[in-house]
Design a protein around this motif. Structure first.
Motif, PDB file in Angstrom:
ATOM      1  N   CYS A  83     -23.909  37.251 -53.075  1.00 45.69           N
ATOM      2  CA  CYS A  83     -23.881  36.530 -54.363  1.00 45.69           C
ATOM      3  C   CYS A  83     -25.291  36.332 -54.924  1.00 45.69           C
ATOM      4  O   CYS A  83     -25.460  35.662 -55.935  1.00 45.69           O
ATOM      5  N   GLY A  84     -26.269  36.914 -54.227  1.00 52.76           N
ATOM      6  CA  GLY A  84     -27.632  36.884 -54.754  1.00 52.76           C
ATOM      7  C   GLY A  84     -28.395  35.621 -54.467  1.00 52.76           C
ATOM      8  O   GLY A  84     -29.313  35.252 -55.198  1.00 52.76           O
ATOM      9  N   ALA A  85     -28.035  34.939 -53.362  1.00 49.82           N
ATOM     10  CA  ALA A  85     -28.698  33.683 -53.002  1.00 49.82           C
ATOM     11  C   ALA A  85     -29.593  33.908 -51.789  1.00 49.82           C
ATOM     12  O   ALA A  85     -29.110  34.292 -50.720  1.00 49.82           O
ATOM     13  N   VAL A  86     -30.873  33.630 -51.952  1.00 44.08           N
ATOM     14  CA  VAL A  86     -31.811  33.855 -50.860  1.00 44.08           C
ATOM     15  C   VAL A  86     -31.789  32.728 -49.839  1.00 44.08           C
ATOM     16  O   VAL A  86     -32.196  32.899 -48.701  1.00 44.08           O
ATOM     17  N   ASP A  87     -31.294  31.550 -50.255  1.00 45.56           N
ATOM     18  CA  ASP A  87     -31.224  30.414 -49.346  1.00 45.56           C
ATOM     19  C   ASP A  87     -30.100  29.481 -49.806  1.00 45.56           C
ATOM     20  O   ASP A  87     -29.395  29.761 -50.785  1.00 45.56           O
ATOM     21  N   LEU A  88     -29.958  28.362 -49.109  1.00 47.77           N
ATOM     22  CA  LEU A  88     -28.843  27.459 -49.411  1.00 47.77           C
ATOM     23  C   LEU A  88     -28.990  26.778 -50.765  1.00 47.77           C
ATOM     24  O   LEU A  88     -27.996  26.533 -51.457  1.00 47.77           O
ATOM     25  N   ALA A  89     -30.220  26.487 -51.148  1.00 42.10           N
ATOM     26  CA  ALA A  89     -30.436  25.882 -52.472  1.00 42.10           C
ATOM     27  C   ALA A  89     -29.981  26.832 -53.573  1.00 42.10           C
ATOM     28  O   ALA A  89     -29.340  26.419 -54.551  1.00 42.10           O
ATOM     29  N   ALA A  90     -30.293  28.117 -53.409  1.00 46.60           N
ATOM     30  CA  ALA A  90     -29.871  29.106 -54.404  1.00 46.60           C
ATOM     31  C   ALA A  90     -28.356  29.255 -54.414  1.00 46.60           C
ATOM     32  O   ALA A  90     -27.742  29.450 -55.477  1.00 46.60           O
TER      33      ALA A  90
ATOM     34  N   LEU B 144     -25.925  43.382 -58.235  1.00 38.43           N
ATOM     35  CA  LEU B 144     -27.357  43.635 -58.377  1.00 38.43           C
ATOM     36  C   LEU B 144     -28.178  42.544 -57.702  1.00 38.43           C
ATOM     37  O   LEU B 144     -29.216  42.115 -58.205  1.00 38.43           O
ATOM     38  N   THR B 145     -27.705  42.097 -56.572  1.00 37.34           N
ATOM     39  CA  THR B 145     -28.471  41.101 -55.823  1.00 37.34           C
ATOM     40  C   THR B 145     -29.889  41.600 -55.561  1.00 37.34           C
ATOM     41  O   THR B 145     -30.104  42.793 -55.305  1.00 37.34           O
TER      42      THR B 145
END
Length: 333
Positions: free
Chosen positions: A317-324, A36-37
């Motif tokens: 994995c639902g990460a919009v950027d590297l921090a996420a 559910l990204t």
């Protein structure tokens, strides 16, 4: 030295130089998948800054070669690809530049990569106060943004007439990092930096560490093939700290230090796992060697596929950027 550099290239192309029994350890962790990204693949942001330069993706072309005639072709194709993709590049050891003006041309890549992050390279065993002016001149000559200092006691021990005296090397590293105007990164060559080494760097004025773990190319294997034409010390050829372990150990000792994960990084998924575990960027070397002999386009094609897979990993994995991505972390298998 030029002959040995040429042999390095040949051996890396033709012999079994990867670790045979040691893996990176990245296969023992999994990037959490999110069905559910809430991300859009095209909007996933891979931009980062490393050593003061903005990168389009958290990727460096790892240090490979310099000095031999073919090295110039390889380095120019690598650099042109780095420029095209907005990523960084480490040069091979510039030691040969200090004594051989002709060899300097193999490191001249700024004409094809005017804006790319370019990291120079020297061996820790060769660093001395007397060398610093020559080293700075070599960095100036190639237009480097930073300097990588590689520490490689096992590799040097395998070399014919290698530099095997590392006494006082920590203090020489400290003095070098404080004495020059270039950011200094300490790196291994593929046998890993772990807890004991990281503890020596707590108050050292370096700008980054490349953990360069075991699981990819073993330079103890490479040097044995170059020196003997065979592996005479198989246990030494398999010695090192796996990349995932090295990353955990160094991050545990140096929580705020910018880290490069290298050593057996072969896929975008490998990169995503390493970044989720705390690396700031990843570096890839030997998979790019054959493409770099072929053309800039061949290097670019390999790297574009690698970066595309990395971007899909963040999306999945639902990460919009590297921090996420780093907040997601990894799970043990």
């Amino acid at each position: 030295m030029e002959s040995r550099k040429a042999k390095h290239i040949d051996v890396c192309l033709t012999e079994a130089v990867d670790y045979q029994t040691v893996t990176t350890g990245l296969e023992r962790v999994v990037l959490p998948y999110n069905a559910l990204t809430q991300t859009s693949l095209g909007a996933v942001d891979l931009h980062t800054e490393f050593l003061g330069v903005r990168l389009e993706a958290p990727v460096l072309i790892g240090a490979m070669t310099g000095g031999a005639e073919l090295s110039g072709v390889i380095n120019r194709n690598l650099a042109a690809a780095a420029e095209k993709l907005g990523i960084g590049m480490m040069l091979g050891s510039q030691r040969i530049m200090l004594d051989d003006e002709v060899a300097s041309s193999s490191f001249a890549v700024r004409n094809v990569a005017p804006e790319a992050l370019l990291i120079g390279n020297i061996g820790l065993a060769q660093v001395s106060d007397e060398l610093i002016p020559q080293l700075v001149a070599a960095l100036d000559r190639v237009g480097a943004n930073a300097l990588a200092v590689h520490t490689n006691p096992l590799q040097e021990a395998m070399q014919h007439e290698g530099d095997t005296d590392f006494t006082g090397s920590i203090e020489r590293l400290r003095h070098l990092a404080a004495a020059i105007d270039y950011p200094v990164m300490l790196k291994e060559v593929g046998h890993g930096i772990g807890t004991a080494a990281a503890a020596e760097l707590v108050d050292c004025p370096i700008a980054a560490v490349d953990v360069a773990g075991a699981g990819g190319t073993s330079w103890a294997r490479v040097e044995q093939y170059v020196r003997y034409g065979e592996i005479r010390y198989p246990t030494l050829a398999e010695w090192g700290i796996p990349t995932a372990q090295a990353l955990r150990e160094v991050r545990g000792i140096l929580p705020d230090m910018p880290l490069v994960a290298s050593g057996g990084i072969r896929t975008g998924m490998d990169a995503a796992k390493a970044l989720a575990m705390g690396a700031d960027v990843v570096a890839v070397a030997r998979p790019l060697l054959a493409p770099a002999i072929e053309s800039t386009a061949a290097v670019s094609d390999w790297l574009q596929s690698f970066i595309a897979e990395l971007q899909i990993c963040l999306h999945g994995c639902g990460a919009v950027d590297l921090a996420a991505l780093r907040r997601r972390g990894v799970n043990p298998l």
